[in-house]
Design a protein around this motif. Structure first.
Motif, short mmCIF file in Angstrom:
data_model
loop_
_atom_site.label_atom_id
_atom_site.label_comp_id
_atom_site.label_asym_id
_atom_site.label_seq_id
_atom_site.Cartn_x
_atom_site.Cartn_y
_atom_site.Cartn_z
N LEU A 49 0.81 -1.21 0.00
CA LEU A 49 0.00 0.00 0.00
C LEU A 49 0.84 1.27 0.00
N ASN A 50 2.12 1.16 0.39
CA ASN A 50 3.01 2.32 0.35
C ASN A 50 3.32 2.75 -1.07
N THR A 51 3.44 1.77 -1.97
CA THR A 51 3.81 2.07 -3.35
C THR A 51 2.66 1.95 -4.33
N GLY A 52 1.55 1.30 -3.90
CA GLY A 52 0.43 1.07 -4.81
C GLY A 52 0.71 -0.01 -5.83
N ARG A 53 1.65 -0.92 -5.52
CA ARG A 53 2.01 -2.01 -6.42
C ARG A 53 1.59 -3.34 -5.82
N ALA A 54 1.28 -4.30 -6.70
CA ALA A 54 0.93 -5.64 -6.27
C ALA A 54 1.81 -6.65 -6.97
N GLN A 55 2.08 -7.76 -6.28
CA GLN A 55 2.87 -8.86 -6.84
C GLN A 55 1.98 -10.09 -6.83
N MET A 56 1.72 -10.67 -8.00
CA MET A 56 0.90 -11.87 -8.10
C MET A 56 1.81 -13.07 -8.36
N THR A 57 1.57 -14.16 -7.62
CA THR A 57 2.37 -15.36 -7.78
C THR A 57 1.47 -16.58 -7.83
N GLY A 58 2.00 -17.66 -8.36
CA GLY A 58 1.27 -18.93 -8.40
C GLY A 58 0.36 -19.05 -9.60
N ARG A 59 0.88 -19.44 -10.71
CA ARG A 59 0.13 -19.66 -11.96
C ARG A 59 -0.75 -18.48 -12.29
N VAL A 60 -0.11 -17.39 -12.66
CA VAL A 60 -0.80 -16.15 -13.00
C VAL A 60 -1.43 -16.29 -14.39
N LYS A 61 -2.69 -15.93 -14.48
CA LYS A 61 -3.41 -15.95 -15.75
C LYS A 61 -4.01 -14.58 -16.00
N THR A 62 -3.92 -14.11 -17.24
CA THR A 62 -4.42 -12.80 -17.59
C THR A 62 -5.40 -12.90 -18.75
N ILE A 63 -6.49 -12.16 -18.66
CA ILE A 63 -7.42 -12.03 -19.77
C ILE A 63 -7.44 -10.55 -20.14
N LEU A 64 -6.99 -10.25 -21.35
CA LEU A 64 -6.90 -8.88 -21.83
C LEU A 64 -8.00 -8.64 -22.85
N GLN A 65 -8.73 -7.57 -22.69
CA GLN A 65 -9.79 -7.19 -23.61
C GLN A 65 -9.24 -6.15 -24.58
N PRO A 66 -9.26 -6.45 -25.87
CA PRO A 66 -8.79 -5.45 -26.83
C PRO A 66 -9.74 -4.26 -26.87
N GLU A 67 -9.16 -3.08 -27.13
CA GLU A 67 -9.98 -1.88 -27.24
C GLU A 67 -10.71 -1.90 -28.57
N ASN A 68 -11.94 -1.43 -28.61
CA ASN A 68 -12.70 -1.36 -29.86
C ASN A 68 -12.46 -0.05 -30.53
#
Length: 166
Positions: free
Chosen positions: A147-166
C-alpha cells in the motif's frame, strides 16, 4: 500486408502473454499511495472479544474502511500488538476470511482470505485470487499488495485475460 500484421500481432500477444504467465507478475493496484496511519472503521453484524488474547472477531457482512480502501468479508479477526512496550489498542494485523473483496481506487480483488499487516502497510490475499482492472482480469494463487507504493505482486500460476480496445 494484412497477413504479416496479423502474424506480428500474434507474436506480440504470445510474447506478452508468456511474460504474464510467469510465476511473479507486478502490477499497479489502487493507482495511488495509501495512508496506513488513517483510522480504521469496522462495521459488522456481531462482535466477539477474546479476553485472553485481546483479539476482536467481527462476524457477518464485515466492512472495513481506511481512507479510500474498502475490504468486505464474512469474518475478520483483529489482532492487537502485545508485549512489554506496547499499549492497548494498537492493531497489529487483520485476518479476513470468507468471500474477501478488496477495493482500492479503480481496482478490485477477490480471494478466499486476506491478511492486512498494518505496520508493513501490506495486504496478502490468497486462495483463488481474482483482480479486475477495468475490462481486464488477472488470477493467481496469491497477491501481495504494498500500500506504500500502490504495487501488487501476483504469484502462483498467474493468468491474464486482456480485452482489446474497440
Amino acid at each position: 500486408m494484412i497477413y504479416m500484421r496479423a502474424i506480428l500481432a500474434i507474436f506480440l500477444l504470445i510474447g506478452f502473454a508468456g511474460s504474464t504467465f510467469a510465476q511473479g507478475t507486478q502490477i499497479p493496484f489502487g493507482g495511488y499511495e495509501h495512508n496506513a496511519s488513517l483510522p480504521v472503521e469496522v462495521i459488522s453484524d456481531a462482535l466477539e472479544v477474546d479476553q485472553e488474547t485481546g483479539n476482536a472477531t467481527f462476524v457477518g457482512n464485515v466492512v472495513i474502511g481506511q481512507g479510500e480502501m474498502r475490504l468486505n468479508a464474512s469474518k475478520v479477526v483483529v489482532e492487537y500488538k502485545t508485549g512489554v512496550n506496547q499499549t492497548g489498542g494498537k492493531i497489529s494485523r487483520m485476518v479476513a476470511s470468507g468471500g474477501v473483496i478488496l477495493v482500492n481506487g479503480p481496482e478490485a480483488a477477490e480471494a478466499d482470505e486476506a491478511v492486512y499487516s498494518i505496520d508493513n502497510a501490506e495486504i496478502t490475499m490468497s486462495g483463488n485470487v481474482i483482480l479486475t482492472q477495468g475490462n481486464n482480469a488477472l488470477s493467481s494463487t496469491q497477491m501481495v499488495v504494498d500500500l506504500n507504493t500502490g504495487r501488487a505482486q501476483m504469484t502462483g500460476r498467474v493468468k491474464t485475460i486482456l480485452q482489446p480496445e474497440n
